[in-house]
Design an enzyme around this catalytic site. Structure first.
Site, PDB file in Angstrom:
ATOM      1  N   LYS A  78       0.861  -1.189   0.000  1.00  0.00           N
ATOM      2  CA  LYS A  78       0.000   0.000   0.000  1.00  0.00           C
ATOM      3  C   LYS A  78       0.895   1.237   0.000  1.00  0.00           C
ATOM      4  CE  LYS A  78      -3.892   1.965   2.671  1.00  0.00           C
ATOM      5  NZ  LYS A  78      -4.744   1.789   3.862  1.00  0.00           N
ATOM      6  N   SER A 153      -9.600   1.659   2.896  1.00  0.00           N
ATOM      7  CA  SER A 153      -8.753   2.382   1.988  1.00  0.00           C
ATOM      8  C   SER A 153      -7.701   1.530   1.281  1.00  0.00           C
ATOM      9  CB  SER A 153      -8.046   3.516   2.736  1.00  0.00           C
ATOM     10  OG  SER A 153      -7.234   3.003   3.780  1.00  0.00           O
ATOM     11  N   SER A 177      -9.661  -0.619   7.184  1.00  0.00           N
ATOM     12  CA  SER A 177      -9.101  -0.526   5.829  1.00  0.00           C
ATOM     13  C   SER A 177      -8.345  -1.738   5.322  1.00  0.00           C
ATOM     14  CB  SER A 177      -8.189   0.691   5.721  1.00  0.00           C
ATOM     15  OG  SER A 177      -8.972   1.831   5.563  1.00  0.00           O
TER      16      SER A 177
END
Ligand code: GLN
Length: 486
Positions: A78, A153, A177
């Site tokens: 990420k 996210s 997330s």
């Protein structure tokens, strides 16, 4: 089976038996990205050259017999974990060209284990959001249905794993997330206990809630990754010097010694889609059939989790994001007339609307005269939620619930409706507020073929119990071989 479709466990076996090389495996993953990421847009940066150099080094290491289970395995990260020499944007214009001079501790640990870092994955800007639409650069699509959100996210991480564009990925979870995108994309994701994994080099959103964790194709794969990244780090004073168990060895037969708590209120939670409710009920029956004893428990304050979280997280964000002022690094407005205008314009142009909303909310809630009414009150609720879990765990070993109230919804549905997006975090926020671990494991599909996840939460530092229950559940339902129709 195609190489990019391998799990980490399978690839590790083939690499160690010299049936495949890491260079071959990495090339297969890069080719897969080339073939399908045009449809999904999960990657912000692909480091093909760097990955092949790491793969060569991994092959050398494999030939010496010094390998770990991650040696030679292509992973995605990420884009909010610092990677030395590799752009780290947080999906924000304000960090568009930021190249970190150091590695986050989790990255150092993956590199030490011999993993191959393929690239950086899309996310909601600064991890604020549940859809990955709040990226300054691109909207990631759900591999199971390209018109749907992948969740967020860590939507890029979940979509990349689901579409076989990496064998596993790291995400971060401040309010859901990791778990929620894992649920929407039909992969496994675990948020470890707060303090289990170092946050050094993780770009901060809400520091008392943020935690890094892995997303993988199977429970075992997430266990392998967590084992590699977990453990005390002197660079993060909130990382805890607890021993890291051998998570990947956890298996066992049956769940006869396990008591599962079912929160009384979840089935009546507002907005719970009946198909999600039914999938979770079936999952509970399966867990019971493995020998576990299920009991009702109550978490009386969980209704207030959304309100408390959406005060605490923006407050911490407003403070953490003060550093992006155009002076030290990142984007700066080109022609300001004075210093104040430079700050104002830099931050107005550099941050997207969701991030600005959080900064404004947080600044307001922390301002003189309001602090006690908002931050103080929210912190009290947080303590009550934590106590609820402590009481519940006196009579059960794990708690199960849905991850998200609905399957992945259409892209655009909540883009102008932040409140609805916030409310969809109802099942995941409490674990962050209490600091406990939670895993999302696939438990079925909706009528239109969208994955549904089951959340299993446990006591502080008892990830081992989550892996045990999740692994046996996964084996019992055996849906893991279904692939998105790409
Ligand atoms: N959806 C939540 C939010 O918008 C959680 C995000 C996260 O866990 N990073 O804040």
């Amino acid at each position: 089976m195609k190489l990019h479709e391998l799990t980490i466990e399978q690839a590790c076996g083939l690499l160690n038996n010299k049936e495949i090389s890491s260079v071959e495996l990495t090339r297969a993953v890069l080719a897969r990205i080339e073939a399908v990421d045009g449809k999904i847009d999960a990657y912000l940066t692909v480091d093909a050259d760097g990955a092949l150099v790491q793969a060569q080094a991994a092959d050398h290491r494999l030939s010496t017999g010094e390998a770990t289970p991650l040696t030679g395995i292509p992973l995605g990260i990420k884009d909010l974990m610092c990677t030395r020499g590799l752009r780290t944007t947080c999906a924000s214009k304000i960090l568009e060209d930021f190249v970190p001079p150091y590695d986050a501790t989790v990255i150092t640990r993956l590199k030490n284990a011999g993993a191959v870092i393929v690239g950086k994955l899309n996310m909601d800007e600064f991890a604020m959001g549940s859809t990955t639409e709040h990226s300054a650069f691109q909207v990631t699509r759900n591999p199971w249905h390209l018109d749907r959100i992948p969740g967020g996210s860590s939507g890029g991480s979940a979509a990349a794993v689901a579409a076989d564009m990496c064998l596993g990925a790291l995400g971060s979870d401040t309010g859901g997330s990791i778990r929620q995108p894992a649920s929407h994309c039909g992969v496994v994701g675990i948020k470890p206990t707060y303090g289990r994994v170092s946050r050094f080099g993780l770009v901060a959103f809400a520091s008392s809630l943020d935690q890094i964790g892995p997303l993988g194709k199977t429970v075992a794969d997430t266990a392998i990754m967590l084992e590699a990244i977990a453990g005390h780090d002197p660079n993060d004073s909130t990382s805890v010097p607890e021993p890291v168990p051998n998570f990947s060895a956890i298996s066992g037969d049956g769940l006869a010694d396990v008591v599962v708590g079912i929160p009384k209120t979840y089935s009546s939670a507002r907005g719970l889609d009946p198909q999600v409710g039914a999938a979770v009920e079936r999952a509970v029956k399966t867990i019971e059939s493995l020998g576990a004893r299920c009991i009702d428990i109550s978490l009386p304050h969980s209704d207030h989790a959304v309100a408390a979280y959406y005060v605490i997280a923006p407050c911490e964000a407003s403070s953490n994001l003060a550093r992006y002022d155009g002076v030290k690094y990142g984007f700066r407005d080109k022609a300001p007339t004075d210093l104040l205008q430079m700050y104002r314009r830099t931050r107005s142009q550099g941050f997207g609307s969701e991030v600005q909303r959080r900064i404004i909310l947080g600044t307001y809630a922390l301002s003189a005269g309001y602090y006690d009414a908002y931050y103080g009150k929210a912190s009290q609720i947080r303590t009550l939620i934590k106590n609820d879990f402590q009481n519940a765990f006196a009579s059960c070993d794990v708690i199960v619930s849905p991850v998200a109230p609905t399957p992945a919804y259409p892209i655009g549905e909540t883009i102008d409706d932040p409140l609805t997006m916030y409310l969809s975090d109802i099942f995941t926020l409490s674990a962050n507020l209490a600091g406990i671990p939670g895993i999302s494991v696939p438990c079925g599909f909706s009528d239109d073929g969208l994955p549904i996840g089951l959340q299993i939460m446990g006591r502080h530092f008892n990830e081992a119990m989550l892996f045990k229950v999740a692994r046996q559940f996964e084996r019992a339902i055996a849906i893991k071989h279904k692939k998105p129709p790409l």
